[in-house]
Design a protein around this motif. Structure first.
Motif, PDB file in Angstrom:
ATOM      1  N   LEU A  29       0.980  -1.312  -0.041  1.00  0.00           N
ATOM      2  CA  LEU A  29       0.085  -0.001   0.069  1.00  0.00           C
ATOM      3  C   LEU A  29       1.007   1.338   0.083  1.00  0.00           C
ATOM      4  CD1 LEU A  29      -3.102  -1.052   2.610  1.00  0.00           C
ATOM      5  CD2 LEU A  29      -2.612  -1.329  -0.079  1.00  0.00           C
ATOM      6  N   GLY A  30       2.103   1.180  -0.176  1.00  0.00           N
ATOM      7  CA  GLY A  30       2.832   2.261  -0.502  1.00  0.00           C
ATOM      8  C   GLY A  30       3.621   2.764   0.976  1.00  0.00           C
ATOM      9  N   TYR A  31       3.726   1.896   1.788  1.00  0.00           N
ATOM     10  CA  TYR A  31       4.379   2.227   2.994  1.00  0.00           C
ATOM     11  C   TYR A  31       5.601   1.713   3.177  1.00  0.00           C
ATOM     12  CZ  TYR A  31       0.319   4.365   5.122  1.00  0.00           C
ATOM     13  OH  TYR A  31      -0.906   4.923   5.322  1.00  0.00           O
ATOM     14  N   GLU A  32       6.700   2.037   3.535  1.00  0.00           N
ATOM     15  CA  GLU A  32       7.952   1.806   3.920  1.00  0.00           C
ATOM     16  C   GLU A  32       7.922   0.925   5.562  1.00  0.00           C
ATOM     17  OE1 GLU A  32      12.497   2.838   5.546  1.00  0.00           O
ATOM     18  OE2 GLU A  32      11.107   4.311   4.760  1.00  0.00           O
ATOM     19  N   VAL A  33       7.928  -0.302   5.557  1.00  0.00           N
ATOM     20  CA  VAL A  33       7.629  -1.021   6.700  1.00  0.00           C
ATOM     21  C   VAL A  33       8.890  -1.336   7.430  1.00  0.00           C
ATOM     22  CG1 VAL A  33       6.839  -3.176   7.397  1.00  0.00           C
ATOM     23  CG2 VAL A  33       5.742  -2.484   5.431  1.00  0.00           C
ATOM     24  N   VAL A  34       8.610  -0.964   8.814  1.00  0.00           N
ATOM     25  CA  VAL A  34       9.741  -1.019   9.687  1.00  0.00           C
ATOM     26  C   VAL A  34       9.188  -1.688  10.858  1.00  0.00           C
ATOM     27  CG1 VAL A  34      11.229   0.204  11.808  1.00  0.00           C
ATOM     28  CG2 VAL A  34      10.583   1.369   9.401  1.00  0.00           C
ATOM     29  N   GLU A  35       9.879  -3.039  11.194  1.00  0.00           N
ATOM     30  CA  GLU A  35       9.609  -4.004  12.026  1.00  0.00           C
ATOM     31  C   GLU A  35      10.141  -3.424  13.727  1.00  0.00           C
ATOM     32  OE1 GLU A  35       7.860  -7.787  13.197  1.00  0.00           O
ATOM     33  OE2 GLU A  35       8.013  -6.754  11.273  1.00  0.00           O
ATOM     34  N   ASN A  36       8.953  -3.561  14.343  1.00  0.00           N
ATOM     35  CA  ASN A  36       9.136  -3.392  15.803  1.00  0.00           C
ATOM     36  C   ASN A  36       9.152  -4.648  16.379  1.00  0.00           C
ATOM     37  OD1 ASN A  36       9.236  -3.080  18.378  1.00  0.00           O
ATOM     38  ND2 ASN A  36       7.743  -1.453  18.695  1.00  0.00           N
ATOM     39  N   PRO A  37      10.444  -5.208  16.914  1.00  0.00           N
ATOM     40  CA  PRO A  37      10.753  -6.559  17.298  1.00  0.00           C
ATOM     41  C   PRO A  37      10.284  -6.912  18.586  1.00  0.00           C
ATOM     42  CG  PRO A  37      12.924  -5.296  17.487  1.00  0.00           C
ATOM     43  CD  PRO A  37      11.821  -4.343  16.660  1.00  0.00           C
ATOM     44  N   ASP A  38       9.798  -6.066  19.394  1.00  0.00           N
ATOM     45  CA  ASP A  38       9.446  -6.252  20.683  1.00  0.00           C
ATOM     46  C   ASP A  38       8.283  -5.136  21.365  1.00  0.00           C
ATOM     47  OD1 ASP A  38       8.855  -7.096  23.270  1.00  0.00           O
ATOM     48  OD2 ASP A  38      10.831  -6.978  23.943  1.00  0.00           O
ATOM     49  N   PRO A  39       6.948  -5.199  20.590  1.00  0.00           N
ATOM     50  CA  PRO A  39       5.875  -4.282  21.067  1.00  0.00           C
ATOM     51  C   PRO A  39       5.455  -4.240  22.446  1.00  0.00           C
ATOM     52  CG  PRO A  39       5.075  -6.220  19.538  1.00  0.00           C
ATOM     53  CD  PRO A  39       6.650  -6.279  19.701  1.00  0.00           C
ATOM     54  N   THR A  40       5.875  -5.234  23.312  1.00  0.00           N
ATOM     55  CA  THR A  40       5.880  -5.480  24.546  1.00  0.00           C
ATOM     56  C   THR A  40       6.530  -4.167  25.387  1.00  0.00           C
ATOM     57  OG1 THR A  40       7.380  -6.977  25.068  1.00  0.00           O
ATOM     58  CG2 THR A  40       5.505  -7.974  24.426  1.00  0.00           C
ATOM     59  N   LEU A  41       7.500  -3.655  24.865  1.00  0.00           N
ATOM     60  CA  LEU A  41       8.193  -2.456  25.468  1.00  0.00           C
ATOM     61  C   LEU A  41       7.393  -1.410  25.633  1.00  0.00           C
ATOM     62  CD1 LEU A  41      11.531  -3.260  24.254  1.00  0.00           C
ATOM     63  CD2 LEU A  41      10.860  -3.723  26.537  1.00  0.00           C
ATOM     64  N   GLY A  42       6.208  -1.185  24.888  1.00  0.00           N
ATOM     65  CA  GLY A  42       5.332  -0.006  24.754  1.00  0.00           C
ATOM     66  C   GLY A  42       5.292   0.555  23.597  1.00  0.00           C
ATOM     67  N   GLN A  43       4.322   1.475  23.295  1.00  0.00           N
ATOM     68  CA  GLN A  43       3.807   2.387  22.184  1.00  0.00           C
ATOM     69  C   GLN A  43       5.334   3.320  22.074  1.00  0.00           C
ATOM     70  OE1 GLN A  43       1.315   5.841  21.719  1.00  0.00           O
ATOM     71  NE2 GLN A  43      -0.065   4.105  21.134  1.00  0.00           N
ATOM     72  N   ALA A  44       5.810   3.906  23.127  1.00  0.00           N
ATOM     73  CA  ALA A  44       7.065   4.589  22.782  1.00  0.00           C
ATOM     74  C   ALA A  44       8.123   4.166  22.013  1.00  0.00           C
ATOM     75  CB  ALA A  44       7.723   4.908  23.845  1.00  0.00           C
TER      76      ALA A  44
END
Length: 220
Positions: free
Chosen positions: A65-80
């Motif tokens: 859909l035209g986005y550069e995708v960046v993986e967050n390897p550990d979302p449990t660390l919080g939205q920040a």
């Protein structure tokens, strides 16, 4: 006021959704397409300088859909942590500001986002949305705030910065945030289709993702 061509869109799509359950919340059907694709569709005509999706454990293909995708390897660390990933990439791309939007807010409109752009007054600007009571995303941050965003920690995200910024009020219905199964049920009952309740659920074929939303794979 800021030109959207100077702004990086950072779409946060990496929440671990412990309040929602085991399924991929962002892929849950609403109006016959994945929940997260509604904000994608709403903002697709805005000429952002770049679009960045911060993801984790989703079947949805934002790259299509035209986005550069960046993986967050550990979302449990919080939205920040997701905010930091997005702002870092936006800074590398030379953005003068970032618009932080949430993938689980399916009723946000481009018209409201343009009002945020209109309220922007300089590099230190913080312009957030509000339902008249609570400030929240989508929120616009000038480049003078990037270092503060990069220093965030935990699950509060940029809430303190947002509280201290300028607030642009819109309808509470536009700022619905889907955190729980009850939230999704209420959304479907108020705005949805009968088919929203039908299984099987997504995943969908990523090759058909753009067609599902009407978005162009070329994005911006």
């Amino acid at each position: 006021m800021i030109d959207p061509e100077q702004v990086a869109l950072v779409l946060l799509a990496a929440g671990h959704s412990h309040r929602f359950g085991e399924v991929d919340k962002l892929a849950e059907p609403f109006l016959d397409k994945p929940l997260a694709y509604h904000v994608v569709t709403a903002l697709e005509a805005i000429p952002f300088m770049t679009r960045i999706a911060i993801v984790s454990d989703t079947v949805l293909d934002f790259a299509e859909l035209g986005y550069e995708v960046v993986e967050n390897p550990d979302p449990t660390l919080g939205q920040a942590r997701s905010v930091c990933h997005g702002v870092k990439r936006a800074k590398e791309r030379g953005a003068q500001a970032v618009l932080i939007a949430l993938a689980d807010m399916p009723r946000v409109t481009a018209g409201h986002v343009y009002r945020l752009f209109d309220a922007f007054v300089g590099d230190d600007s913080v312009v957030a949305s509000s339902d008249g009571v609570q400030p929240m995303p989508p929120a616009l941050f000038g480049k003078g705030r990037f270092e503060e965003l990069l220093a965030l920690d935990g699950d509060q995200g940029a809430r303190d910065l947002i509280r201290g910024g300028k607030h642009v009020v819109t309808s509470p219905a536009e700022l619905i945030d889907i955190d729980t199964q009850d939230d999704l049920r209420d959304l479907r009952e108020t705005f949805g289709l009968k088919t929203d309740h039908v299984t099987p659920r997504f995943p969908i074929d990523p090759a058909g993702a753009a067609g599902a939303t009407g978005a162009s794979p070329s994005g911006d």
